[in-house]
Design an enzyme around this catalytic site. Structure first.
Site, short mmCIF file in Angstrom:
data_model
loop_
_atom_site.label_atom_id
_atom_site.label_comp_id
_atom_site.label_asym_id
_atom_site.label_seq_id
_atom_site.Cartn_x
_atom_site.Cartn_y
_atom_site.Cartn_z
CB SER A 227 -34.72 86.96 -60.29
OG SER A 227 -34.78 86.22 -59.09
CG HIS A 370 -39.96 86.48 -59.26
ND1 HIS A 370 -39.33 87.54 -58.65
CD2 HIS A 370 -38.95 85.69 -59.74
CE1 HIS A 370 -38.02 87.41 -58.75
NE2 HIS A 370 -37.77 86.29 -59.41
#
Length: 390
Positions: A227, A370
């Protein structure tokens, strides 16, 4: 492998990307020698418009704080303090954890990554360091349960495959919050560098040390990040040619996803919610992305001729994996200058990883949210085996 053009047909971007193989004066680039000059030109543009200017490397002092064994004797680990004496006693320092296979008889390739809440979250045997600013951004269990992010870092898997892991907490250098005055930047007031640039600078300082360790294969240091830390790993690899491979994992906007035609996290949104990640000038292009002199395909291209594996999740649409595939494809020309193949396309969970002759760049798509876990790491290590010549 999924055919390269398939995802590009899903969305036809309207905005042309900034030219890759042309100098600022418009002259065409046709050789590796010319590309070297263009690379420096692109670096200056990214510093001026997106990330800011970081200082040169200060003299580094390394002190081993602790050594031990882990993973039932399968791994050894060092905890090393990297300090910058020239900055004064109150300066920030990097606490680097280095984990290596105990059975290795020569230099081993190492993955270097940033962690969020401390080295002990990756390896339970590491010292728990409780710092006031870190406690504000990490859950209580990150301190009470050492090794609680072991499923993210998968140190046991890396060790079994013959790789080492080096990691340090990003907040050793700058906190992940918009509160000026608490980062390494305070020691360099003449430089205008944002948080992601400071973290990437930290990658390079860790490498300054790793290349001096005879147990580490200095030609095979890969960087990885998830990320926002994936954005950081990409920037570090673009700016530091000692990095042998990069894995920007689910890096999204400001990582592998393009600024232009981004129908997920826009430039306006990311610079408003996370204003400390990029310099203020970057925000000035919100809604005017076509005026931004650079885009992320140029940052990816700066990594050529080294390998790049972008790893994405089908459930993580916010990271905009279609945009990032367009980015990787547009960057391919930099590899082709030296006679290599650039983007090999999109790789699925069962696909064979491309050899260097088939492509130095690829996107791995798994049906995941994610997250970084063992399923990703297995495929990342497959790619590293092939691309780094294990």
């Amino acid at each position: 492998m999924i055919p390269l053009l398939f995802p590009l047909l899903m969305h036809a971007p309207d905005t042309p990307l900034p030219e890759l193989l042309a100098m600022g004066d418009g002259s065409e680039i046709t050789s590796v020698a010319q590309w070297s000059a263009r690379r420096e030109e692109l670096r200056a543009l990214f510093e001026e418009h997106v990330y800011g200017h970081a200082p040169d490397a200060p003299r580094l002092e390394a002190r081993t704080l602790r050594r031990g064994m882990a993973l039932d004797g399968k791994a050894s680990f060092d905890e090393i303090e990297l300090s910058f004496a020239v900055l004064g006693e109150d300066a920030h320092s990097i606490h680097l954890l280095l984990v290596l296979p105990a059975s290795s008889t020569g230099p081993v390739p190492v993955f270097l990554g940033l962690n969020k809440c401390g080295n002990h979250t990756a390896l339970a045997e590491a010292v728990v360091r409780q710092l006031p600013w870190r406690e504000k951004t990490c859950a209580r269990e990150d301190f009470d349960d050492p090794g609680d992010r072991a499923s993210t870092w998968c140190v046991d898997l890396l060790i079994a495959r013959g790789y080492g892991l080096a990691t340090f907490c990003c907040e050793d250098l700058d906190t992940d919050r918009h509160e000026p005055g608490d980062g390494i930047q305070t020691h360099y007031p003449e430089h205008d560098w944002a948080t992601i640039r400071a973290w990437a600078w930290g990658f390079s300082r860790a490498i300054d040390h790793l290349v001096t360790d005879a147990r580490v294969d200095a030609e095979r240091i890969a960087v990885i990040g998830h990320s926002r830390r994936g954005k950081t790993a990409l920037l570090a690899a673009a700016f530091d040619e000692r990095i042998g491979m990069v894995v920007p994992h689910q890096s999204g906007t400001g990582g592998c996803a393009l600024w232009r035609d981004n129908d997920q996290e826009t430039l306006e949104r990311i610079t408003r919610v996370f204003p400390h990640w990029f310099i203020p000038r970057c925000r000035s292009y919100a809604g005017k992305e076509a005026d931004l002199p650079v885009d992320q395909h140029q940052l990816v291209a700066m990594i050529a001729p080294r390998p790049v594996l972008e790893t994405v999740g089908a459930q993580d649409t916010w990271a905009n994996f279609d945009s990032s595939l367009r980015c990787l494809t547009a960057a391919s020309a930099a590899w082709e200058l030296s006679g290599q193949v650039g983007c090999a396309g999109r790789i699925g969970p069962e696909d064979t990883m491309p050899t260097p002759a088939q492509g130095r760049v690829a996107q791995l798509l798994l049906d995941k949210p994610h997250v970084l876990d063992a399923d990703y790491w297995r495929r990342i290590l497959d790619f590293a085996d092939v691309q780094l010549g294990r």
